[in-house]
Design an enzyme around this catalytic site. Structure first.
Site, short mmCIF file in Angstrom:
data_model
loop_
_atom_site.label_atom_id
_atom_site.label_comp_id
_atom_site.label_asym_id
_atom_site.label_seq_id
_atom_site.Cartn_x
_atom_site.Cartn_y
_atom_site.Cartn_z
CG ASP A 114 -0.24 -0.18 2.55
OD1 ASP A 114 -0.80 -0.86 3.43
OD2 ASP A 114 0.89 0.33 2.72
CG HIS A 129 4.78 -9.62 -0.60
ND1 HIS A 129 4.04 -9.93 0.51
CD2 HIS A 129 5.78 -10.52 -0.64
CE1 HIS A 129 4.55 -11.00 1.11
NE2 HIS A 129 5.62 -11.36 0.43
CB CYS A 157 1.66 -2.76 -22.36
SG CYS A 157 3.32 -2.07 -22.43
CB THR A 198 2.96 -10.30 9.61
OG1 THR A 198 2.91 -11.33 8.61
CG2 THR A 198 4.11 -10.57 10.57
C1 BV8 Z 1 7.87 -17.34 -3.57
C2 BV8 Z 1 0.97 -9.26 -2.88
C3 BV8 Z 1 9.50 -18.58 -4.79
C4 BV8 Z 1 -0.28 -9.55 -3.65
C5 BV8 Z 1 1.26 -11.19 -1.42
C6 BV8 Z 1 7.95 -21.78 1.32
C7 BV8 Z 1 8.94 -21.09 0.63
C8 BV8 Z 1 8.64 -20.35 -0.51
C9 BV8 Z 1 7.32 -20.27 -0.98
C10 BV8 Z 1 6.34 -20.94 -0.28
C11 BV8 Z 1 6.64 -21.69 0.84
N1 BV8 Z 1 5.49 -22.23 1.30
C12 BV8 Z 1 4.47 -21.82 0.51
C13 BV8 Z 1 4.96 -21.06 -0.47
C14 BV8 Z 1 4.18 -20.46 -1.54
C15 BV8 Z 1 3.63 -19.08 -1.17
C16 BV8 Z 1 3.01 -19.01 0.20
O1 BV8 Z 1 3.63 -18.53 1.14
N2 BV8 Z 1 1.77 -19.43 0.30
C17 BV8 Z 1 1.04 -19.33 1.56
C18 BV8 Z 1 -0.43 -19.06 1.26
C19 BV8 Z 1 1.28 -20.62 2.34
N3 BV8 Z 1 4.65 -18.06 -1.31
C20 BV8 Z 1 4.86 -17.52 -2.52
O2 BV8 Z 1 4.30 -17.89 -3.54
C21 BV8 Z 1 5.87 -16.38 -2.60
N4 BV8 Z 1 6.76 -16.60 -3.72
O3 BV8 Z 1 8.18 -17.83 -2.53
O4 BV8 Z 1 8.64 -17.47 -4.75
C22 BV8 Z 1 8.67 -19.70 -5.35
C23 BV8 Z 1 8.18 -19.58 -6.63
C24 BV8 Z 1 7.44 -20.66 -7.18
C25 BV8 Z 1 7.17 -21.79 -6.40
C26 BV8 Z 1 7.65 -21.86 -5.07
C27 BV8 Z 1 8.40 -20.82 -4.55
C28 BV8 Z 1 5.17 -15.07 -2.89
C29 BV8 Z 1 4.32 -14.66 -1.72
C30 BV8 Z 1 3.79 -13.22 -1.94
C31 BV8 Z 1 2.31 -13.27 -2.25
N5 BV8 Z 1 1.81 -11.88 -2.39
N6 BV8 Z 1 0.88 -9.93 -1.57
C32 BV8 Z 1 -1.46 -8.81 -3.08
O5 BV8 Z 1 -1.33 -8.08 -2.08
O6 BV8 Z 1 -2.55 -8.97 -3.67
S1 BV8 Z 1 1.14 -11.91 0.08
C33 BV8 Z 1 -0.02 -11.15 1.05
O7 BV8 Z 1 0.04 -11.84 2.30
C34 BV8 Z 1 0.18 -9.68 1.42
O8 BV8 Z 1 1.38 -9.11 0.96
C35 BV8 Z 1 0.20 -9.75 2.96
O9 BV8 Z 1 0.89 -8.73 3.53
C36 BV8 Z 1 0.87 -11.05 3.11
C37 BV8 Z 1 1.02 -11.70 4.42
O10 BV8 Z 1 -0.17 -11.59 5.11
P1 BV8 Z 1 -0.15 -10.64 6.40
O11 BV8 Z 1 0.48 -9.34 6.04
O12 BV8 Z 1 0.42 -11.37 7.53
O13 BV8 Z 1 -1.69 -10.34 6.56
P2 BV8 Z 1 -2.78 -11.26 7.26
O14 BV8 Z 1 -4.11 -10.68 6.91
O15 BV8 Z 1 -2.48 -12.70 7.01
O16 BV8 Z 1 -2.51 -11.03 8.84
C38 BV8 Z 1 -2.75 -9.77 9.41
C39 BV8 Z 1 -2.22 -9.85 10.82
O17 BV8 Z 1 -2.37 -8.56 11.41
C40 BV8 Z 1 -2.98 -10.83 11.70
O18 BV8 Z 1 -2.06 -11.57 12.47
C41 BV8 Z 1 -3.82 -9.92 12.61
O19 BV8 Z 1 -3.96 -10.47 13.91
C42 BV8 Z 1 -2.96 -8.69 12.69
N7 BV8 Z 1 -3.67 -7.44 12.94
C43 BV8 Z 1 -4.96 -7.14 12.60
N8 BV8 Z 1 -5.22 -5.85 12.98
C44 BV8 Z 1 -4.06 -5.36 13.52
C45 BV8 Z 1 -3.08 -6.37 13.50
N9 BV8 Z 1 -1.83 -6.20 13.97
C46 BV8 Z 1 -1.54 -4.99 14.50
N10 BV8 Z 1 -2.42 -3.96 14.55
C47 BV8 Z 1 -3.68 -4.12 14.08
N11 BV8 Z 1 -4.56 -3.10 14.16
#
Ligand code: BV8
Length: 260
Positions: A114, A129, A157, A198
């Site tokens: 953002d 990201h 594009c 996170t």
């Molecule tokens: C990759 C952009 C290599 C898009 C996003 C192990 C190693 C490598 C890869 C993987 C792996 N295991 C799994 C994978 C695959 C995958 C993955 O992680 N999948 C998950 C679902 C299991 N990872 C990938 O694909 C990554 N690429 O590793 O490349 C590769 C390539 C090919 C094959 C294999 C490997 C790319 C990941 C990036 C994805 N893009 N964002 C968009 O925004 O549309 S990720 C997305 O999730 C956002 O960026 C977000 O920020 C991020 C993480 O989520 P959080 O920020 O934690 O947000 P969430 O809502 O989950 O949690 C919010 C938290 O805030 C909560 O805890 C809540 O309690 C708290 N909260 C709420 N209110 C407050 C608060 N805290 C404080 N104050 C408050 N007021």
């Protein structure tokens, strides 16, 4: 009712930050929640509630239905354009500035797309990201500075005619060249790692806190909920970013507990 703030935990965390040589902060969607941006896990409300982020934030989803994915990002871009950084973002910018004044190395690593950390004045930022405010073409990554939303969706594009897409990292895509390496290197070198807002579910960002802990860093977590990191944190501060971070930054509202 909100939980009372853990004043002892705040004082211990402030002491760690004040005596650190190098600090790394990792933020997630929670740091922008109090600016009015739904967290990632909550983002799919309303018309999007029948999808999971992983179903929309992928190349395959875009190729399957480019108009739907473009529309989801256009709606999120509009939300980002009308919100402002909150006290949590400003507190992190203050910690960065105070660290620089004291010769403490500071690195901010964000999973958020953002742009609110930059808007709040943070500068030493690694956007793991990407950034939803930037748009590029699908085939060659040509940056698009303007596009016509009234015509074909997604727009094309101007340089090569391929469809435009948001300049964010989708699931299954590699992170930006160097961003992860720099973040990992800073995490292994720091002596305090502050994880804010996170869920620690998305890799490889979620591994940074563990890399820091394994290298001997103290880990401070700020989150109103428990996460997979909470049990490993040196200090777990249960609270929101906009409430806790200003206390850590020593800005408004911090009163050192008696006897500490
Ligand atoms: C990759 C952009 C290599 C898009 C996003 C192990 C190693 C490598 C890869 C993987 C792996 N295991 C799994 C994978 C695959 C995958 C993955 O992680 N999948 C998950 C679902 C299991 N990872 C990938 O694909 C990554 N690429 O590793 O490349 C590769 C390539 C090919 C094959 C294999 C490997 C790319 C990941 C990036 C994805 N893009 N964002 C968009 O925004 O549309 S990720 C997305 O999730 C956002 O960026 C977000 O920020 C991020 C993480 O989520 P959080 O920020 O934690 O947000 P969430 O809502 O989950 O949690 C919010 C938290 O805030 C909560 O805890 C809540 O309690 C708290 N909260 C709420 N209110 C407050 C608060 N805290 C404080 N104050 C408050 N007021």
């Amino acid at each position: 009712m909100d939980e009372p703030i853990d004043q002892q935990g705040i004082a211990r965390a402030r002491a760690l930050l004040a005596t650190a040589r190098a600090v790394v902060v990792l933020t997630g969607a929670g740091v922008s929640a109090e600016s009015g941006i739904p967290t990632f896990r909550d983002a799919l409300t309303g018309v999007w509630s029948r999808f999971r982020p992983e179903d929309l934030a992928t190349r395959e989803a875009f190729l399957r239905d480019p108009a739907r994915v473009w529309a989801w990002y256009a709606e999120r871009r509009a939300t980002v354009a009308r919100v402002a950084p909150n006290a949590g973002h400003h507190a992190l910018a203050k910690i960065e500035a105070d660290s620089a004044a004291k010769g403490i190395e500071f690195t901010l690593v964000t999973q958020n797309v953002d742009g609110l950390h930059h808007a709040a004045g943070s500068r030493r930022i690694h956007e793991l990201h990407g950034n939803i405010r930037r748009v590029k073409c699908f085939d060659h990554g040509h940056a698009a500075v303007a596009w016509d939303e009234s015509g074909e969706t997604p727009p094309r594009c101007a340089a090569c005619g391929s469809r435009l897409r948001p300049d964010v990292v989708w699931f299954g895509e590699m992170l930006p060249e160097g961003a992860l390496e720099h973040a990992l290197e800073a995490s292994r070198r720091c002596d305090v790692f502050l994880s804010v807002g996170t869920s620690g579910l998305v890799e490889p960002a979620a591994s940074l806190a563990h890399a820091a802990a394994e290298a001997g860093a103290a880990v401070i977590e700020v989150n109103p909920q428990r996460t997979p990191l909470t049990a490993r944190a040196t200090i777990a501060l249960s609270g929101t970013a906009a409430t806790v971070l200003p206390l850590l930054a020593g800005s408004a509202g911090y009163v050192a507990p008696r006897g500490l």
